[in-house]
Motif scaffolding. Structure first.
Motif, PDB file in Angstrom:
ATOM      1  N   VAL A   6      16.618 -14.631   0.560  1.00 42.14           N
ATOM      2  CA  VAL A   6      15.861 -14.673  -0.700  1.00 42.14           C
ATOM      3  C   VAL A   6      14.494 -14.015  -0.506  1.00 42.14           C
ATOM      4  CG1 VAL A   6      14.648 -16.248  -2.275  1.00 42.14           C
ATOM      5  CG2 VAL A   6      17.072 -16.615  -1.744  1.00 42.14           C
ATOM      6  N   LYS A   7      13.830 -14.313   0.612  1.00 45.10           N
ATOM      7  CA  LYS A   7      12.521 -13.698   0.891  1.00 45.10           C
ATOM      8  C   LYS A   7      12.643 -12.177   0.943  1.00 45.10           C
ATOM      9  CE  LYS A   7      10.043 -17.183   3.512  1.00 45.10           C
ATOM     10  NZ  LYS A   7       9.867 -17.626   4.908  1.00 45.10           N
ATOM     11  N   LYS A   8      13.725 -11.708   1.578  1.00 47.41           N
ATOM     12  CA  LYS A   8      13.915 -10.259   1.681  1.00 47.41           C
ATOM     13  C   LYS A   8      14.113  -9.645   0.297  1.00 47.41           C
ATOM     14  CE  LYS A   8      15.548 -10.180   6.405  1.00 47.41           C
ATOM     15  NZ  LYS A   8      16.702 -10.177   7.302  1.00 47.41           N
ATOM     16  N   ILE A   9      14.905 -10.300  -0.535  1.00 44.85           N
ATOM     17  CA  ILE A   9      15.149  -9.762  -1.880  1.00 44.85           C
ATOM     18  C   ILE A   9      13.858  -9.777  -2.697  1.00 44.85           C
ATOM     19  CG2 ILE A   9      16.431 -10.138  -4.030  1.00 44.85           C
ATOM     20  CD1 ILE A   9      18.749 -11.185  -2.190  1.00 44.85           C
ATOM     21  N   GLN A  10      13.053 -10.815  -2.519  1.00 44.78           N
ATOM     22  CA  GLN A  10      11.764 -10.847  -3.222  1.00 44.78           C
ATOM     23  C   GLN A  10      10.856  -9.713  -2.735  1.00 44.78           C
ATOM     24  OE1 GLN A  10      10.939 -14.974  -2.353  1.00 44.78           O
ATOM     25  NE2 GLN A  10      11.480 -15.630  -4.420  1.00 44.78           N
ATOM     26  N   GLY A  11      10.888  -9.428  -1.440  1.00 45.42           N
ATOM     27  CA  GLY A  11      10.131  -8.301  -0.899  1.00 45.42           C
ATOM     28  C   GLY A  11      10.623  -6.980  -1.486  1.00 45.42           C
ATOM     29  N   ILE A  12      11.934  -6.857  -1.599  1.00 44.30           N
ATOM     30  CA  ILE A  12      12.523  -5.646  -2.178  1.00 44.30           C
ATOM     31  C   ILE A  12      12.036  -5.467  -3.617  1.00 44.30           C
ATOM     32  CG2 ILE A  12      14.718  -4.675  -3.019  1.00 44.30           C
ATOM     33  CD1 ILE A  12      16.015  -5.916  -0.434  1.00 44.30           C
ATOM     34  N   MET A  13      11.951  -6.567  -4.361  1.00 43.37           N
ATOM     35  CA  MET A  13      11.500  -6.467  -5.756  1.00 43.37           C
ATOM     36  C   MET A  13      10.033  -6.057  -5.845  1.00 43.37           C
ATOM     37  SD  MET A  13      13.606  -9.678  -7.398  1.00 43.37           S
ATOM     38  CE  MET A  13      12.915  -9.426  -9.048  1.00 43.37           C
ATOM     39  N   VAL A  14       9.207  -6.621  -4.961  1.00 40.96           N
ATOM     40  CA  VAL A  14       7.790  -6.221  -4.909  1.00 40.96           C
ATOM     41  C   VAL A  14       7.695  -4.722  -4.622  1.00 40.96           C
ATOM     42  CG1 VAL A  14       5.684  -6.422  -3.504  1.00 40.96           C
ATOM     43  CG2 VAL A  14       6.894  -8.487  -4.230  1.00 40.96           C
ATOM     44  N   ALA A  15       8.452  -4.273  -3.624  1.00 43.39           N
ATOM     45  CA  ALA A  15       8.414  -2.865  -3.230  1.00 43.39           C
ATOM     46  C   ALA A  15       8.895  -1.964  -4.367  1.00 43.39           C
ATOM     47  CB  ALA A  15       9.274  -2.651  -1.987  1.00 43.39           C
ATOM     48  N   GLU A  16       9.997  -2.349  -5.011  1.00 38.82           N
ATOM     49  CA  GLU A  16      10.555  -1.495  -6.064  1.00 38.82           C
ATOM     50  C   GLU A  16       9.568  -1.313  -7.218  1.00 38.82           C
ATOM     51  OE1 GLU A  16      13.420   0.281  -6.694  1.00 38.82           O
ATOM     52  OE2 GLU A  16      13.981   0.096  -4.591  1.00 38.82           O
ATOM     53  N   VAL A  50      -2.343  -6.214   0.070  1.00 41.28           N
ATOM     54  CA  VAL A  50      -1.732  -6.509   1.372  1.00 41.28           C
ATOM     55  C   VAL A  50      -0.355  -7.134   1.174  1.00 41.28           C
ATOM     56  CG1 VAL A  50      -1.911  -8.031   3.390  1.00 41.28           C
ATOM     57  CG2 VAL A  50      -3.854  -6.619   2.717  1.00 41.28           C
ATOM     58  N   LYS A  51      -0.246  -8.074   0.239  1.00 38.42           N
ATOM     59  CA  LYS A  51       1.055  -8.694  -0.046  1.00 38.42           C
ATOM     60  C   LYS A  51       2.085  -7.650  -0.471  1.00 38.42           C
ATOM     61  CE  LYS A  51      -0.109 -13.362  -1.510  1.00 38.42           C
ATOM     62  NZ  LYS A  51      -0.432 -14.127  -2.730  1.00 38.42           N
ATOM     63  N   LYS A  52       1.628  -6.709  -1.306  1.00 36.09           N
ATOM     64  CA  LYS A  52       2.556  -5.667  -1.762  1.00 36.09           C
ATOM     65  C   LYS A  52       3.027  -4.809  -0.587  1.00 36.09           C
ATOM     66  CE  LYS A  52       1.024  -5.532  -6.515  1.00 36.09           C
ATOM     67  NZ  LYS A  52       0.126  -4.907  -7.499  1.00 36.09           N
ATOM     68  N   ILE A  53       2.099  -4.446   0.284  1.00 39.96           N
ATOM     69  CA  ILE A  53       2.465  -3.610   1.435  1.00 39.96           C
ATOM     70  C   ILE A  53       3.412  -4.378   2.360  1.00 39.96           C
ATOM     71  CG2 ILE A  53       1.568  -2.420   3.483  1.00 39.96           C
ATOM     72  CD1 ILE A  53      -0.961  -1.805   1.709  1.00 39.96           C
ATOM     73  N   GLN A  54       3.170  -5.677   2.513  1.00 39.92           N
ATOM     74  CA  GLN A  54       4.088  -6.480   3.337  1.00 39.92           C
ATOM     75  C   GLN A  54       5.477  -6.537   2.693  1.00 39.92           C
ATOM     76  OE1 GLN A  54       1.551  -9.929   3.559  1.00 39.92           O
ATOM     77  NE2 GLN A  54       0.895  -9.459   5.650  1.00 39.92           N
ATOM     78  N   GLY A  55       5.527  -6.627   1.370  1.00 39.77           N
ATOM     79  CA  GLY A  55       6.809  -6.596   0.658  1.00 39.77           C
ATOM     80  C   GLY A  55       7.508  -5.255   0.867  1.00 39.77           C
ATOM     81  N   ILE A  56       6.731  -4.189   0.807  1.00 41.17           N
ATOM     82  CA  ILE A  56       7.280  -2.843   1.023  1.00 41.17           C
ATOM     83  C   ILE A  56       7.889  -2.748   2.423  1.00 41.17           C
ATOM     84  CG2 ILE A  56       6.613  -0.414   1.379  1.00 41.17           C
ATOM     85  CD1 ILE A  56       4.551  -0.862  -0.962  1.00 41.17           C
ATOM     86  N   MET A  57       7.222  -3.342   3.413  1.00 46.10           N
ATOM     87  CA  MET A  57       7.733  -3.277   4.786  1.00 46.10           C
ATOM     88  C   MET A  57       9.036  -4.076   4.936  1.00 46.10           C
ATOM     89  SD  MET A  57       4.145  -3.409   6.915  1.00 46.10           S
ATOM     90  CE  MET A  57       4.970  -3.389   8.505  1.00 46.10           C
ATOM     91  N   VAL A  58       9.086  -5.237   4.292  1.00 44.07           N
ATOM     92  CA  VAL A  58      10.326  -6.034   4.289  1.00 44.07           C
ATOM     93  C   VAL A  58      11.457  -5.210   3.669  1.00 44.07           C
ATOM     94  CG1 VAL A  58      11.455  -8.031   3.217  1.00 44.07           C
ATOM     95  CG2 VAL A  58       9.202  -8.292   4.274  1.00 44.07           C
ATOM     96  N   ALA A  59      11.168  -4.603   2.519  1.00 44.48           N
ATOM     97  CA  ALA A  59      12.186  -3.820   1.818  1.00 44.48           C
ATOM     98  C   ALA A  59      12.645  -2.631   2.646  1.00 44.48           C
ATOM     99  CB  ALA A  59      11.638  -3.350   0.464  1.00 44.48           C
ATOM    100  N   GLU A  60      11.685  -1.926   3.248  1.00 41.78           N
ATOM    101  CA  GLU A  60      12.040  -0.723   4.010  1.00 41.78           C
ATOM    102  C   GLU A  60      12.956  -1.059   5.190  1.00 41.78           C
ATOM    103  OE1 GLU A  60      11.493   2.645   3.869  1.00 41.78           O
ATOM    104  OE2 GLU A  60      10.740   2.451   1.834  1.00 41.78           O
ATOM    105  N   ARG A  61      12.756  -2.246   5.779  1.00 39.60           N
ATOM    106  CA  ARG A  61      13.628  -2.653   6.886  1.00 39.60           C
ATOM    107  C   ARG A  61      15.050  -2.941   6.404  1.00 39.60           C
ATOM    108  NH1 ARG A  61       9.322  -6.208   8.219  1.00 39.60           N
ATOM    109  NH2 ARG A  61       7.847  -5.090   9.539  1.00 39.60           N
ATOM    110  N   CYS A  62      15.213  -3.187   5.104  1.00 42.34           N
ATOM    111  CA  CYS A  62      16.549  -3.455   4.536  1.00 42.34           C
ATOM    112  C   CYS A  62      17.170  -2.205   3.928  1.00 42.34           C
ATOM    113  CB  CYS A  62      16.457  -4.523   3.441  1.00 42.34           C
ATOM    114  SG  CYS A  62      15.930  -6.140   4.023  1.00 42.34           S
TER     115      CYS A  62
END
Lengths: 209, 209
Positions: free
Chosen positions: A174-184, B174-186
């Protein structure tokens, strides 16, 4: 800046745990929930527009011909589909929409709405998937091999998706998917026009006001 | 699964606050820190290999010819550059590497390492950027206009980046960049081979063991 919502498609092979992940996501994030349409008869207590949109076969096929489904499938003689116009309206109003869907359905959604976020849920390990298949209790080595091949073939579809999330624990997934949403939401493809429009507005104001 | 680290490039127009964001990121995340190379003389107390790699002009130019910089630039007669081999070694060992760099530098890094994560930091608003430029105290409307145009031109480069992060507050950025890093790893592009290799391993084992 005002921004469209995301269409988040949670998909993957059966047994990967996508249902559990979706439930957990829905508890934490504010999604607009798509109601499916179907031609099957309502069961006791099912409410039209809440559990499903109950349509006649004719109405459903008319909607197919008007391209009004993100995806649809026929299962045991009944149609099931995800109405397109209401989902797109929600997205345009800035709501995130989540769809939990099998691989075939997800690939159809990708054709009709390629800007969706396509997330492939993987079982904790290939070893675990192997064990799950073995535990299903196929008798012969041949049928075991058939099941393996089918599951492995499904995993090949990962390459059609944007993201792969391993379901080690539901919390981590879930944390990863939330990160993906922030990134997108930060993807230049999605925000470029807003940024450049906003810039032009200021240049215009500065030059002519 | 073992995975390469990310090269995270934090860039954007001057005044957007990329330095502050990088400092905050470094406090929260575990990055491998790139040490720049330069041909300028060491200042008092500067240590070779810590503050900079201090190189002769000849050595630096030899490295240029061997394509051993992620990017380099000449500033007031001295070279400055980001050594490539050490950064790639860290990445291959699974470490994330962060670079804070101006737009020209970031575009050069993108040429030499396109799989980097290119993040464009935007000022809180275009209005704010306008105010900052006005506050710098240009006298004539003409010079004001020149400054505007330069800043606005820089913002056009956002389209060369993967992500745009608005620096509303450092904490949010910073939170957004951390989210981007989580997403990029996926991202499937990054993990596809591992997934399919791991799958093949199991098929192989099952078939031949």
């Amino acid at each position: 800046m005002d921004q469209k919502g995301l269409l988040v498609v949670i998909s993957g092979p059966s047994g990967a745990g996508k249902g559990t992940i979706c439930k957990a996501l829905l508890q934490e994030n504010d999604f607009w929930l798509s109601v499916s349409a179907t031609t099957r008869q309502p069961r006791n207590g099912e409410v039209d527009g809440v559990n499903y949109y109950f349509l006649t076969k004719e109405d459903f096929e008319e909607k197919i011909s008007k391209n009004d489904f993100l995806e649809y499938a026929e299962v045991y003689g009944n149609y099931y589909g995800t109405p397109k116009s209401k989902a797109l309206e929600a997205i345009n109003n800035g709501n995130d929409v989540i769809l939990e869907i099998d691989i075939q359905g997800a690939l159809k959604v990708k054709e009709t709405y390629p800007e969706g976020v396509f997330i492939f849920i993987l079982p904790p390990s290939m070893e675990e998937l192997k064990q799950r298949i073995i535990n299903r209790g196929s008798e012969t080595p041949e049928s075991l091999m058939t099941r393996f091949k089918s599951a492995y073939k499904e995993i090949n579809y990962v390459s059609k998706y944007n993201y792969a999330v391993v379901n080690d624990t539901v919390e981590e997934a879930v944390k990863k998917i939330q990160g993906i949403m922030v990134a997108e939401r930060c993807r230049v493809d999605r925000v470029k026009e807003k940024i450049l429009d906003s810039k032009e507005g200021i240049i215009h104001e500065q030059l002519y006001d």
